[in-house]
Design an enzyme around this catalytic site. Structure first.
Site, PDB file in Angstrom:
ATOM      1  N   LYS A 203     -11.462   0.500  -2.242  1.00 33.84           N
ATOM      2  CA  LYS A 203      -9.995   1.049  -3.398  1.00 33.84           C
ATOM      3  C   LYS A 203     -10.587   0.946  -5.097  1.00 33.84           C
ATOM      4  O   LYS A 203     -11.602   2.117  -5.106  1.00 33.84           O
ATOM      5  CB  LYS A 203      -9.122   0.120  -2.845  1.00 33.84           C
TER       6      LYS A 203
ATOM      7  N   SER B  13       0.865  -1.571  -0.053  1.00 36.38           N
ATOM      8  CA  SER B  13       0.262  -0.180   0.411  1.00 36.38           C
ATOM      9  C   SER B  13       1.041   1.572   0.305  1.00 36.38           C
ATOM     10  O   SER B  13       0.365   1.954  -1.083  1.00 36.38           O
ATOM     11  CB  SER B  13      -0.814   0.007   1.352  1.00 36.38           C
TER      12      SER B  13
ATOM     13  N   HIS C 157      -4.880  -3.551  -2.855  1.00 35.42           N
ATOM     14  CA  HIS C 157      -4.253  -2.970  -3.801  1.00 35.42           C
ATOM     15  C   HIS C 157      -4.313  -3.228  -4.635  1.00 35.42           C
ATOM     16  O   HIS C 157      -4.161  -2.446  -6.062  1.00 35.42           O
ATOM     17  CB  HIS C 157      -3.245  -1.871  -3.131  1.00 35.42           C
TER      18      HIS C 157
HETATM   19  C1  LIG Z   1      -3.262  -3.706   2.521  1.00 32.66           C
HETATM   20  C2  LIG Z   1      -4.624  -3.389   3.248  1.00 32.66           C
HETATM   21  N1  LIG Z   1      -5.232  -3.769   3.477  1.00 32.66           N
HETATM   22  C3  LIG Z   1      -6.361  -3.639   4.967  1.00 32.66           C
HETATM   23  C4  LIG Z   1      -6.853  -2.265   4.427  1.00 32.66           C
HETATM   24  C5  LIG Z   1      -7.747  -1.699   5.118  1.00 32.66           C
HETATM   25  O1  LIG Z   1      -8.918  -1.660   4.184  1.00 32.66           O
HETATM   26  P1  LIG Z   1     -10.349  -0.769   4.477  1.00 32.66           P
HETATM   27  O2  LIG Z   1      -9.960   0.893   4.813  1.00 32.66           O
HETATM   28  O3  LIG Z   1     -11.099  -1.180   4.283  1.00 32.66           O
HETATM   29  O4  LIG Z   1     -10.768  -1.174   5.744  1.00 32.66           O
HETATM   30  C6  LIG Z   1      -5.463  -0.914   3.877  1.00 32.66           C
HETATM   31  C7  LIG Z   1      -6.167   0.302   3.571  1.00 32.66           C
HETATM   32  O5  LIG Z   1      -7.126   0.709   3.879  1.00 32.66           O
HETATM   33  C8  LIG Z   1      -4.691  -1.906   3.438  1.00 32.66           C
HETATM   34  O6  LIG Z   1      -4.053  -1.005   2.379  1.00 32.66           O
END
Ligand SMILES: Cc1ncc(COP(=O)(O)O)c(C=O)c1O
Length: 295
Positions: free
Chosen positions: A148, A91, A119
């Protein structure tokens, strides 16, 4: 939506969560417990880290992307149950894990593989199914988010029927939280229809084009050469935020990222390219970023 996700991702089953954070916490706490060992990439997302901590399993953090170190750790581990967890497209760095090599190492050492494709889903791979699909790897558990590339909200776990049922019964972040509203689910279904079809292919091609166009001008951008996440590591927190503010004054929004989101001393501009940016916008943004970086 769960049935459509499973069909799209060619998985036996899918389980819908309210967010990626809830999905990662739910998966890690359901599949790992005291006595197990979880091997986790050093730059995994905070939700993976928190899930590992809550699971009460022993956690071995291996150096970022280092498959050899991971293999050494697995070979030396006597635990009955071993799990490996990694993001596919990271990310904050925009770089990618070698999921083929990691899957092979997991197979050799009898470890389960959990991949967070937050991502990559939508942005990468055949029908936008992510990096594992592109590499021909089927992890035991794949996590994707709807907030995303899909532009909606929520998250999902694509996995076996048995694990999907176990999550339904045991994942506390699933059981003890109200389900997503129907409107959000409908938005995700509409997004998947776009992403998996011809329009999705065209959008992914445009995304690659835009990512390359930015990197052609801003040479210091990191991440995978074709990837939409193109960070510029600056180091100093205050300098990064000043650069971000200067860009915003020119109508270019580039988020400044500081600790604890990234390690101390690695504050960065996180350039995030979109498929819907027009050529002129990309050129203008790239020129502005290059100018701010060169100052
Ligand atoms: C790699 C990764 N996993 C999980 C999440 C969490 O997802 P959410 O925003 O839907 O809680 C994020 C960012 O938000 C992320 O970058």
């Amino acid at each position: 939506l769960e049935a459509e996700l499973a069909e799209w991702l060619k998985a036996p089953a899918a389980r819908l969560f309210n967010a990626g954070y809830a999905a990662n916490v739910g998966v890690m706490t359901t599949l790992a417990r005291r006595g197990d060992v979880v091997f986790s990439d050093a730059l995994n997302h905070a939700s993976v880290i928190d899930g590992c901590r809550l699971s009460r399993a022993e956690v071995t953090v291996y150096p970022h992307l280092d498959v050899d170190a991971l293999e050494r750790g697995l070979a030396a581990c006597a635990a009955r149950r071993k799990l490996v967890v990694t993001e596919s497209l990271f990310s904050m760095d925009g770089d990618t894990a070698d999921v083929v090599a990691i899957a092979e190492v997991c197979r050799r050492h009898g470890a389960a593989l959990i991949v967070d494709e937050a991502h990559a889903v939508g942005a990468v791979g055949p029908q936008g199914r992510g990096l594992c699909a592109e590499a021909g790897v089927t992890p035991d558990v794949l996590i994707g988010t709807c907030g995303k590339a899909l532009g909606s909200f929520g998250a999902f776990v694509a996995t076996t029927t048995a694990i999907a049922e176990l999550l339904w019964n045991r994942a506390r972040s699933f059981v003890f939280s109200t389900a997503l509203p129907a409107g959000v689910v409908a938005a995700t279904r509409a997004a998947i229809e776009i992403v998996r079809g011809r329009d999705g292919d065209a959008l992914r091609a445009k995304l690659v084009e835009n990512a390359r166009a930015v990197r052609a001008v801003v040479r210091s951008c990191g991440g995978a050469p074709d990837g939409a996440i193109a960070p510029i590591v600056v180091g100093d927190d205050a300098r990064v935020m000043a650069m971000s503010a200067r860009l915003l004054e020119q109508g270019v929004f580039v988020q400044g990222i500081r600790p604890p989101t990234v390690p101390e001393g690695t504050s960065r501009l996180r350039v995030s390219v979109s498929a819907v940016h027009e050529v002129g916008q990309v050129r203008r943004a790239a020129a502005a970023i290059a100018e701010v970086v060169a100052r």
